[in-house]
Scaffold this active site. Structure first.
Site, PDB file in Angstrom:
ATOM      1  N   LYS B 108       1.167  -0.809  -0.220  1.00 37.69           N
ATOM      2  CA  LYS B 108      -0.257  -0.280   0.458  1.00 37.69           C
ATOM      3  C   LYS B 108       0.780   1.582   0.050  1.00 37.69           C
ATOM      4  O   LYS B 108       0.596   1.875  -0.714  1.00 37.69           O
ATOM      5  CB  LYS B 108      -1.250  -0.051   0.791  1.00 37.69           C
ATOM      6  CG  LYS B 108      -0.408  -0.101   2.828  1.00 37.69           C
ATOM      7  CD  LYS B 108      -0.687  -1.414   3.295  1.00 37.69           C
ATOM      8  CE  LYS B 108       0.082  -1.018   4.590  1.00 37.69           C
ATOM      9  NZ  LYS B 108       0.359  -2.607   5.197  1.00 37.69           N
ATOM     10  N   GLU B 132      -5.010  -6.130  -5.288  1.00 39.70           N
ATOM     11  CA  GLU B 132      -5.877  -6.474  -4.262  1.00 39.70           C
ATOM     12  C   GLU B 132      -5.738  -6.255  -3.252  1.00 39.70           C
ATOM     13  O   GLU B 132      -6.635  -6.084  -2.018  1.00 39.70           O
ATOM     14  CB  GLU B 132      -7.077  -7.261  -5.072  1.00 39.70           C
ATOM     15  CG  GLU B 132      -8.127  -8.222  -4.168  1.00 39.70           C
ATOM     16  CD  GLU B 132      -9.108  -6.912  -3.919  1.00 39.70           C
ATOM     17  OE1 GLU B 132      -9.372  -6.014  -3.501  1.00 39.70           O
ATOM     18  OE2 GLU B 132      -9.764  -6.956  -5.351  1.00 39.70           O
ATOM     19  N   VAL B 135      -5.619  -2.898  -0.281  1.00 39.05           N
ATOM     20  CA  VAL B 135      -6.444  -2.526   0.598  1.00 39.05           C
ATOM     21  C   VAL B 135      -7.401  -3.612   1.137  1.00 39.05           C
ATOM     22  O   VAL B 135      -8.385  -4.303   0.325  1.00 39.05           O
ATOM     23  CB  VAL B 135      -7.245  -1.193  -0.578  1.00 39.05           C
ATOM     24  CG1 VAL B 135      -8.575  -0.985   0.509  1.00 39.05           C
ATOM     25  CG2 VAL B 135      -6.248  -0.264  -1.160  1.00 39.05           C
ATOM     26  N   GLY B 137      -6.833  -5.946   3.018  1.00 44.93           N
ATOM     27  CA  GLY B 137      -6.230  -7.342   2.851  1.00 44.93           C
ATOM     28  C   GLY B 137      -7.134  -8.598   1.968  1.00 44.93           C
ATOM     29  O   GLY B 137      -6.870  -7.988   0.594  1.00 44.93           O
ATOM     30  N   LYS B 208      -3.808   3.210   2.187  1.00 42.94           N
ATOM     31  CA  LYS B 208      -5.273   2.948   1.789  1.00 42.94           C
ATOM     32  C   LYS B 208      -6.497   4.810   1.014  1.00 42.94           C
ATOM     33  O   LYS B 208      -7.105   4.306   0.149  1.00 42.94           O
ATOM     34  CB  LYS B 208      -5.951   1.977   2.541  1.00 42.94           C
ATOM     35  CG  LYS B 208      -4.920   0.985   2.507  1.00 42.94           C
ATOM     36  CD  LYS B 208      -5.332   0.451   4.564  1.00 42.94           C
ATOM     37  CE  LYS B 208      -4.447  -1.353   4.342  1.00 42.94           C
ATOM     38  NZ  LYS B 208      -4.576  -1.420   5.796  1.00 42.94           N
ATOM     39  N   GLY B 305      -2.812 -10.534   7.861  1.00 38.06           N
ATOM     40  CA  GLY B 305      -2.849 -12.645   8.195  1.00 38.06           C
ATOM     41  C   GLY B 305      -2.344 -12.439   7.047  1.00 38.06           C
ATOM     42  O   GLY B 305      -2.577 -12.360   5.782  1.00 38.06           O
TER      43      GLY B 305
END
Lengths: 437, 437
Positions: B108, B132, B135, B137, B208, B305
């Protein structure tokens, strides 16, 4: 398909009802900006409808209106099908694909019945078929399934995919209304049709379940593979009991994949009021899904309405127009799996069953012993439910008895209920709601 | 770029940390199914990392590990950048694009700083850039913006795009914790880093916001265009006051478009506890958006994560691999608008401001007259807030005073607060939270 750079991409529209006329509006009113997004202009070349005299919106040029649907279907780069149903729509979509035109449709019934055939026909003819508006209206769910989750494994999806029933259940929940009253209000406000059967019996949601299962699991699932229960037996007593347990009742389209196959079902279910789906209010829709790596995802928005549905339709048109502008096509819908439909009893569930009973001594013992005889273990009993106006045959001497089971299989539960209904002290239709974790 | 049908699509991976190793796992473990989805196999040809000896996961072939990052960046069809930061990552992404390779990144900061330059570089070299995972996750939000909403006009977006701050605010809300305690717990559980500045001051969310604004409004918005406020001044008293008003405090990335330009901001805001964003709990993320035709939409899921982020990365890889298999490319990111950044005061807002005051007669009158002098109208006052441990300088003789304003512009509010802080009876840093409708 590769055309010259400034040559317009020809778009034909089949159907000029609410969604059709809104779709035309988005294409016409935004023509300059859409051309910038695509890299080439869109040209609306024809609008097929039953009666041109009835189409009076100012943004549709009268000269474009025609009753010759087949001509529009077979003379464009992109054909938008907004006729609905599985009759004429099927004929014209097939004709368009066979001509190598790409199709954008919002027709869930068509896709639930003929989807796999049409996806294969599209691929054979080097054409695309897009239908984001068919599930969840304006909510982008099908594109994420085809693309964003293309590197993951979808395990199950729970969808609130019918705004009418969600509105009715929400009104029952927030205002304590009975089903009949909430349905009537929904009809008065235009959220439910004069004949609400397709919504309240779950058939509309069933079409969407078939589409979600096909795209999510890359296997053929048709409308006949979906088992369906509606919400007509839910009454205010069920809602009140749910509330007391910090739960809400939602009509869900549930699709899943296990070792025994895929399942696609529609049923009312109890979910925790802390579940993200519980906050989906009024006529909004949402699809909650669990994927192996992405974990939980939810997509929320307007599931119906002219402008929201048209937004999804035109999103598909622009996406496909970009492909055409590049002389290519979108990803094929590959159904490379051939999963069986899982047997009804493959997944055990807990159920909340509410019976209407004659208030006499020993009723609970009689009902409980039927459950015991079938080996269905009882998790909780509630016999002092507030009586409601619509409990069938309810009067001062009758009561409602609600039993929540532990996990059981559906066949056993149905047999148990059949035997309970044979008891003299139990009358009327029970309500049956699944309990989700 | 059109290659033979069975020839593998070459994928290079830069970075083998948490997300990098999970990304490799999804590609290697699912290789057969991904080949079915793409129509051609993917081949992971190299994994660049700082120290191959440290990469011990069993699914990465040792022979693929290399410290020659530039070689991996310039010898593949698709290059996955998971190095992070705006230094080396920028060099290698540029090198890959200049070679005509497509890039998939979760970076980001890189995109917020160099996005428009890289989007144009990609288009110039007939390559794609997908991000993708940058922003939200695992949440599909950028693809819906680029494709599903391509026929609509995004008007504004509100994003919970930082899981650390959402976790902290949620713990403060549900458990009544003070900020410092909640932050410490978040650090102990691994939700916050040892140096939490980037999260709690809002800088992560600001990156973001810049990306969302660029894609949503088709105009260049960089990190320097984003104004940022964090959550370090929020304390339990603010949360308690919000609760009493049936509201919650969330750190939001807010991007909007008005006649005066686009705005991209990060700030803590009060929202109704019935707003769909209010139910976004713990470390989950969500982006709520309003489009002209689609109306309200929300996208919810895991914002961070290893596995969820890898799911989004591999979704992009599969999407791009399909394009390569078809000898084509994805839609360019067209920034055809050249909107100015709206001045700070373009949009008026209501604010909740909490001061720490010395509990002496006439304090409220003094503070209120400063507000009056600046023409800032007061909507509500709360002087009996429960004292909290972290109120700066709080002891038995001090109190907290919370004032909710009517709509005002930000410059006026800041000037008002500056003058209030000059009063002897007002001490410490105030908290300032926007009130959203």
């Amino acid at each position: 398909m590769a055309l010259q750079t400034d040559q317009p991409i020809r778009v034909g529209l089949l159907g000029a009802g609410t969604v059709g006329s809104q779709t035309a509006r988005l294409i016409v009113d935004q023509s300059e900006e859409l051309a910038l997004r695509i890299g080439r202009p869109l040209e609306l070349t024809g609008v097929a409808c039953l009666d041109p005299a009835e189409v009076t919106v100012p943004w549709i040029d009268k000269a474009l209106l025609t009753t010759d649907t087949m001509a529009v279907a077979t003379s464009n780069d992109i054909v938008i099908e907004l006729i609905g149903g599985t009759g004429a729509a099927y004929t014209f979509v097939k004709a368009a694909l066979e001509k190598g035109a790409s199709v954008v449709t919002a027709n869930k019934a068509l896709l639930a019945k003929y989807g796999p055939e049409l996806y294969e026909l599209a691929e054979k003819n080097n054409a695309d078929i897009y239908f984001e508006a068919a599930v969840g209206g304006a909510i982008p769910i099908l594109r994420p399934l085809r693309e964003s989750l293309a590197g993951d494994q979808v395990e199950h999806m729970l969808g609130i995919v019918n705004g009418t029933t969600n509105y009715i259940l929400d009104e029952m929940t927030t205002k304590g209304l009975d089903f009949d009253v909430a349905l009537r209000q929904a009809q008065e406000k235009g959220y439910a049709e004069a004949d609400p059967t397709g919504d309240i019996e779950g058939y509309d949601a069933a079409n969407k379940a078939a589409i979600l299962a096909t795209l999510g699991f890359h296997t053929k699932v048709g409308i006949d593979d979906v088992t369906v229960e509606g919400i007509t037996h839910i009454d205010a007593a069920d809602i009140a009991a749910a509330k007391a347990e910090h739960k809400v009742i939602k009509l869900l389209a549930v699709v899943g994949r296990t070792e025994e196959g895929v399942s696609a079902r529609v049923y009312p279910a109890l979910i925790s009021d802390e579940h993200p789906l519980a906050s989906v209010r009024g006529s909004f829709n949402a699809i909650f899904l669990h994927a192996k790596y992405a974990d939980d995802l939810m997509f929320y928005g307007r599931g119906a309405g002219g402008a929201p549905t048209a937004s999804a339709v035109v999103g598909d048109v622009v996406t496909e127009a970009r492909h055409i502008a590049q002389g290519t096509r979108g990803p094929a819908i590959r159904m490379y799996n051939d999963f069986p439909i899982a047997p009804l009893d493959a997944a055990k569930a807990a159920f909340a069953v509410r019976f209407v009973i004659l208030d006499s001594p020993g009723v609970l013992a009689k009902v409980a012993s039927v459950f015991a005889a079938h080996g269905v273990s009882i998790n909780g009993v509630n016999q002092d439910l507030k009586p409601t106006q619509v409990a069938p045959g309810y009067d001062g001497e009758r009561q409602q008895l609600r039993i929540v089971t532990h996990l059981t299989d559906e066949t056993t539960l149905r047999a148990t209920i059949d035997d309970v209904l044979k008891l003299d002290c139990v009358i009327g239709e029970p309500s049956i709601v699944r309990v989700l974790d």
